[in-house]
Design an enzyme around this catalytic site. Sequence first.
Site, PDB file in Angstrom:
ATOM      1  N   HIS A  96       0.757  -1.372   0.006  1.00  0.00           N
ATOM      2  CA  HIS A  96       0.078  -0.004  -0.049  1.00  0.00           C
ATOM      3  C   HIS A  96       0.882   1.293  -0.030  1.00  0.00           C
ATOM      4  CE1 HIS A  96      -3.352   2.642   1.060  1.00  0.00           C
ATOM      5  NE2 HIS A  96      -2.465   3.177   1.915  1.00  0.00           N
ATOM      6  N   GLU A  97       1.940   1.485   0.939  1.00  0.00           N
ATOM      7  CA  GLU A  97       2.610   2.421   0.968  1.00  0.00           C
ATOM      8  C   GLU A  97       3.691   2.538  -0.529  1.00  0.00           C
ATOM      9  OE1 GLU A  97       2.355   4.419   3.192  1.00  0.00           O
ATOM     10  OE2 GLU A  97       1.232   3.209   4.099  1.00  0.00           O
ATOM     11  N   HIS A 100       1.804   4.455  -2.880  1.00  0.00           N
ATOM     12  CA  HIS A 100       1.694   5.905  -2.793  1.00  0.00           C
ATOM     13  C   HIS A 100       2.864   6.365  -3.778  1.00  0.00           C
ATOM     14  CE1 HIS A 100      -1.593   6.552  -0.209  1.00  0.00           C
ATOM     15  NE2 HIS A 100      -1.020   6.087   0.780  1.00  0.00           N
TER      16      HIS A 100
END
Length: 224
Positions: A96-97, A100
Amino acid sequence: MGAYLIYFLLLMIIPMLASSKVKSTYTKYSKKPTSSGMTGADVARKILDDNGLHDVQIGMVKGELTDHYDPRKKQVNLSENNYQGRSMASSAVAAHEVGHAIQDQEEYAFLRFRSALAPAASSGSNLSMILIIAGMLLGTMNLMLVGIIFFAVAVLFQLVTLPVEFDASNRAMTQLVSAGIIRNNEERETKKVLNAAALTYVAAALVAVAELMRFILIFAANRE
């Protein structure tokens, strides 16, 4: 009085329920290893490299669920458990990170908009309540209106955060599957981790919008 009591209880209950859901889901899947056996740091590095982000570094930070991507330093920061962990939760959070970081690379519109809003939203969040309360106590509606405008910017930031986070989670799932980091039934369980995390942002946005509407109604009532 009863309506206000229910309203304030909801403002407290919604975030508490969302936070509880995240923690329970994270705890459950942090105990389930992935078939790949990769650590969160391994997962992050592989996805970054697969997307040509060789310059993005991976760091370890203290705390639980303190994971984040720092666009200024071009660094994915993972909490200790997720950096070293080999679980579904660790893989999901790491991916998920990195999502980004990929957004940053592609100049994803909502991420750019959120970054532009961040300074105003931060100061607006701090000043808004002071101005709104001062305006109500002093009977100065113009002061209250300025406070509401500042608060509205902070609310807009919360709303823009939603597509940014959902998109990062979608990217995470795509990358995890295509890289073979998770397989078969792991997809469904990994998605549960990502969905639970998204609840906190949805809850925060709902509470913020409800607060903004309340202030607007109070302002309108006092203007009459």
